[in-house]
Design a protein around this motif. Structure first.
Motif, short mmCIF file in Angstrom:
data_model
loop_
_atom_site.label_atom_id
_atom_site.label_comp_id
_atom_site.label_asym_id
_atom_site.label_seq_id
_atom_site.Cartn_x
_atom_site.Cartn_y
_atom_site.Cartn_z
N GLU A 200 3.75 -44.40 27.52
CA GLU A 200 3.07 -43.67 26.46
C GLU A 200 2.37 -42.42 27.02
N GLY A 201 1.83 -42.53 28.23
CA GLY A 201 1.22 -41.35 28.86
C GLY A 201 2.26 -40.30 29.22
N ILE A 202 3.40 -40.76 29.73
CA ILE A 202 4.49 -39.85 30.10
C ILE A 202 4.96 -39.07 28.87
N ILE A 203 5.02 -39.77 27.71
CA ILE A 203 5.43 -39.10 26.47
C ILE A 203 4.42 -38.01 26.09
N LYS A 204 3.14 -38.33 26.18
CA LYS A 204 2.10 -37.40 25.70
C LYS A 204 2.11 -36.07 26.46
N VAL A 205 2.53 -36.09 27.73
CA VAL A 205 2.57 -34.83 28.49
C VAL A 205 4.00 -34.32 28.71
N CYS A 206 5.02 -35.03 28.20
CA CYS A 206 6.43 -34.65 28.45
C CYS A 206 6.63 -34.40 29.94
N LEU A 207 6.41 -35.47 30.71
CA LEU A 207 6.31 -35.33 32.17
C LEU A 207 7.53 -34.67 32.83
N ALA A 208 8.74 -35.10 32.48
CA ALA A 208 9.92 -34.57 33.17
C ALA A 208 10.09 -33.07 32.88
N ARG A 209 9.90 -32.69 31.63
CA ARG A 209 10.06 -31.27 31.28
C ARG A 209 8.93 -30.45 31.88
N HIS A 210 7.74 -31.04 31.98
CA HIS A 210 6.62 -30.33 32.61
C HIS A 210 6.98 -29.98 34.05
N ILE A 211 7.60 -30.93 34.75
CA ILE A 211 7.97 -30.68 36.15
C ILE A 211 8.99 -29.55 36.25
N THR A 212 10.00 -29.53 35.35
CA THR A 212 10.98 -28.44 35.45
C THR A 212 10.36 -27.09 35.04
N PHE A 213 9.40 -27.11 34.10
CA PHE A 213 8.67 -25.86 33.78
C PHE A 213 8.00 -25.31 35.03
N LEU A 214 7.31 -26.20 35.74
CA LEU A 214 6.56 -25.77 36.93
C LEU A 214 7.53 -25.24 37.99
N MET A 215 8.70 -25.85 38.10
CA MET A 215 9.70 -25.36 39.06
C MET A 215 10.23 -24.00 38.62
N GLU A 216 10.37 -23.79 37.29
CA GLU A 216 10.78 -22.47 36.80
C GLU A 216 9.75 -21.40 37.17
N GLN A 217 8.48 -21.83 37.33
CA GLN A 217 7.41 -20.89 37.71
C GLN A 217 7.38 -20.65 39.22
N GLY A 218 8.27 -21.33 39.97
CA GLY A 218 8.34 -21.09 41.40
C GLY A 218 7.84 -22.21 42.28
N LEU A 219 7.33 -23.30 41.71
CA LEU A 219 6.87 -24.42 42.53
C LEU A 219 8.07 -25.17 43.11
N SER A 220 7.89 -25.77 44.28
CA SER A 220 8.94 -26.60 44.87
C SER A 220 8.98 -27.93 44.14
N ALA A 221 10.05 -28.71 44.38
CA ALA A 221 10.18 -30.03 43.75
C ALA A 221 8.96 -30.90 44.08
N GLN A 222 8.51 -30.84 45.33
CA GLN A 222 7.36 -31.66 45.74
C GLN A 222 6.06 -31.17 45.09
N GLU A 223 5.85 -29.85 45.12
CA GLU A 223 4.62 -29.29 44.51
C GLU A 223 4.56 -29.59 43.02
N ALA A 224 5.69 -29.44 42.34
CA ALA A 224 5.73 -29.68 40.89
C ALA A 224 5.47 -31.15 40.58
N SER A 225 6.02 -32.04 41.41
CA SER A 225 5.82 -33.48 41.20
C SER A 225 4.34 -33.82 41.28
N GLU A 226 3.68 -33.32 42.32
CA GLU A 226 2.26 -33.63 42.52
C GLU A 226 1.41 -33.03 41.41
N LYS A 227 1.67 -31.76 41.07
CA LYS A 227 0.85 -31.09 40.06
C LYS A 227 0.99 -31.76 38.69
N ALA A 228 2.21 -32.12 38.31
CA ALA A 228 2.43 -32.70 36.97
C ALA A 228 1.84 -34.11 36.88
#
Lengths: 300, 300
Positions: free
Chosen positions: A212-240
Motif C-alpha cells: 500500500e505504501g509502494i502504491i501511494k508513491v508509485c515507487l517503481a516509476r519514481h525511481i525511473t523519473f529520478l534516473m531520467e534526471q541523471g541519478l544512477s540506479a543505486q542513487e535513485a533506489s536509495e532516494k526513492a
C-alpha cells in the motif's frame, strides 16, 4: 552490444534465520536460469520470465507455489511483466488455480489490448488461453499455512529485471500478497509504476515491501523519473526508498538496472533477498552488507 | 487561507454534437456541487466526492448511472479517491450493482488497510459496509446500450480535483470503462498515479483517455513529478500528455490543480468536457478554445 545483466529479488522483510539458506539458494537458481537465457542470446523479457518462473515454483517464496493465504484461507495471486522495448505491459490480480501467474501476465500483454485483468475475468481468460488449472492445495506450502494460522505477516514477493545484449530492458514481479489479506485486495505487484517498470530509454525496476505504501508513491516509476534526471540506479533506489519512508512511513526494497547495465539495490526493511549476475559473475545476499559472489557455472 | 478551487472533467474523446449541451450542463452541475462544499468550509475530499457523485448520477457520463457495457453486456465500474493531506487512497475495480463507486472507494480508504479492492472481494466489501445494492439495469443508459450494440468506443470517465481553504488537496476519478471491454479489465481510473494523484506538497490530478496508455506512462504521477521539478500545472499537463503521445501513441486529457490553486487543463483528444471554479467564477468548455464563464450562483 550491451553486457547482459539480470537482477532478482525474493522479498524485503525480516527473513527468519531458518529460511535464509534456502532463500539464498533460490536466488542463485533464479539468477542462473535468467542469465542462461541471456547468454544463449535470449531477450530480457525471456530472462525475466525464466527467473520468475523458478521462484514461483520454489515454495520458499511467496509467489505461485508458496503463496500466502487470504483471510478466508484462499490463494489470490498478483503478477506483472513489462517490456521496455515496446512499453507494453501485462498483469493479473487476484488469480487462483494456476501455477505461474507471470505466464498469464505475459499472455495479457501479448494477446489482449488491455494491461490489467483481475478476478473472475482473469481466471476466465486463463481458461480461454488453455492455461492448465492446478488444485489450490498444491500451491500452499507448510510455511504459508503456518503464517496463516498465526496471522503473522511476511512479504516475500519475487521479481526480476534484465537488460539483454541488444539493450532491451524488461521487468517482472509476482506475489501471493500478504497473509490474511482481505479477499479482492490487489497490492502494488501487478500495478505498472508501483510493483515494476521497464523503459529501454531509462532502465528497469522491480519492487517489494509494504504494497500500500509502494502504491501511494508509485515507487517503481519514481525511481525511473529520478534516473531520467541523471541519478544512477543505486542513487535513485536509495532516494526513492528514503522518500517513501519519510512520506508515507512504509518500508520496502528494490532492484534496478539502468539501460547501460548499472545495478542498483537497496532496502529499508530488516533484510532483502536479492542478487544479480553480470560479466560471468553471480552476486547474492540477504543482510545489507552480506553480499557473496562466485563465477557462474551454467548448464551446457 | 487558500482560495478554494475545484476542477472537474467528464471525459476526453470525440464527444458527438448531440451530447455537447447536456455534457456542458453536467460539468456545471458537478462544479457547483463541489464548489458549494468548499464555500461552506468543507474539505477538498468532500468537494471531490460531491462533484463525482453528481456525475456518476448523470446518465450522460460513463460512470455510475451511464456506465458503458463490457463485451458480455455487464457493468464493471472502476473508481479511486486520494487524500493529499494523508497520502491515503482508496479504489475499487470491476464492481457492479452499486450506484456510486466513488463512495465505495472512499470506504476502502477509510475502513481498510488496503488501497485497491477488486471484483467479488470488492462487491463483498460493499455488502459488508451496507452499501445499497441496485439493479444493474438501472445503471444502463440508452446511450451506453447503443454503444454496446454498435461496439463503438467512447471514453467518458469523470474526475475531480480540489484544493480547500486549508490547502488540502484531493482527487477522484470514476468510470464504467470502455465499451465491449473484456470482463475483468481494469483501466487506469482506479490506479494511483495513473487515473489520479493528490499530494498536499504538490497538487492534484485526474486523468481520462486511453486507459492502457495512461497506465504505461503513469500519467498522473508523471504530472506531479514534473510539478515537483518546478513546472506549472498547465506546463506539466501539456508536457506529460505530449510525452504520452510520443512514447506510447495514446491520447487523453487531464485536469490539474497545483497546491497554490493554479489550474492546468489539456487534452490530445478531439474534445474534452471540463471546467473549474475559482474566486466565485465558473468556467467550462468542450473544444480546445471553447471556454465559457459566468459567476457562480450557489443554492442558499
Amino acid at each position: 552490444m550491451n553486457t547482459p545483466v539480470i537482477a532478482v529479488h525474493g522479498g524485503a522483510w525480516a527473513i527468519p534465520e531458518n529460511m535464509i539458506a534456502d532463500t539464498k539458494l533460490g536466488i542463485q537458481d533464479a539468477l542462473r536460469a535468467g542469465y542462461q537465457v541471456l547468454q544463449s542470446g535470449g531477450t530480457a523479457l525471456e530472462a525475466v520470465q525464466a527467473a520468475i518462473i523458478k521462484m514461483e515454483d520454489d515454495p520458499n517464496f511467496d509467489a505461485g507455489n508458496g503463496s500466502v493465504l487470504t483471510y478466508d484461507g484462499d490463494v489470490e495471486m498478483d503478477s506483472m511483466i513489462m517490456d521496455g522495448s515496446t512499453m507494453k505491459a501485462g498483469s493479473v490480480g487476484c488469480v487462483n488455480s494456476i501455477a505461474n501467474p507471470i505466464k498469464l501476465a505475459t499472455l495479457v500483454m501479448e494477446k489482449t489490448d488491455h494491461v490489467l485483468l483481475v478476478g473472475e475475468g482473469a481466471n476466465k481468460f486463463a481458461k480461454e488461453m488453455g492455461v492448465p488449472r492446478v488444485e489450490i492445495e498444491s500451491l500452499v506450502s507448510p510455511h504459508a499455512k503456518e503464517e496463516w494460522e498465526r496471522k503473522t505477516v511476511g512479504h516475500d514477493t519475487v521479481g526480476a529485471v534484465a537488460v539483454d545484449s541488444m539493450g532491451n530492458v524488461a521487468s517482472g514481479t509476482s506475489t501471493g500478497g500478504i497473509t490474511a489479506k482481505r479477499p479482492g485486495r490487489v497490492g502494488d505487484t501487478p500495478l505498472v509504476g508501483c510493483g515494476g517498470y521497464a523503459d529501454n530509454e531509462v532502465g528497469g525496476v522491480s519492487t517489494t515491501g509494504h504494497g500500500e505504501g509502494i502504491i501511494k508513491v508509485c515507487l517503481a516509476r519514481h525511481i525511473t523519473f529520478l534516473m531520467e534526471q541523471g541519478l544512477s540506479a543505486q542513487e535513485a533506489s536509495e532516494k526513492a526508498l528514503e522518500n517513501m519512508y519519510n512520506k508515507v512511513g512504509s518500508s520496502g526494497g528494490v532492484i534496478v538496472i539502468s539501460k547501460d547495465g548499472g545495478v542498483g539495490q537497496y532496502f529499508t526493511t530488516d533484510k532483502m533477498a536479492r542478487g544479480w549476475a553480470k560479466d560471468g559473475q553471480i552476486y547474492w545476499g540477504v543482510a545489507m552488507d552480506d553480499i557473496q559472489s562466485c563465477p557462474i557455472v551454467l548448464d551446457r
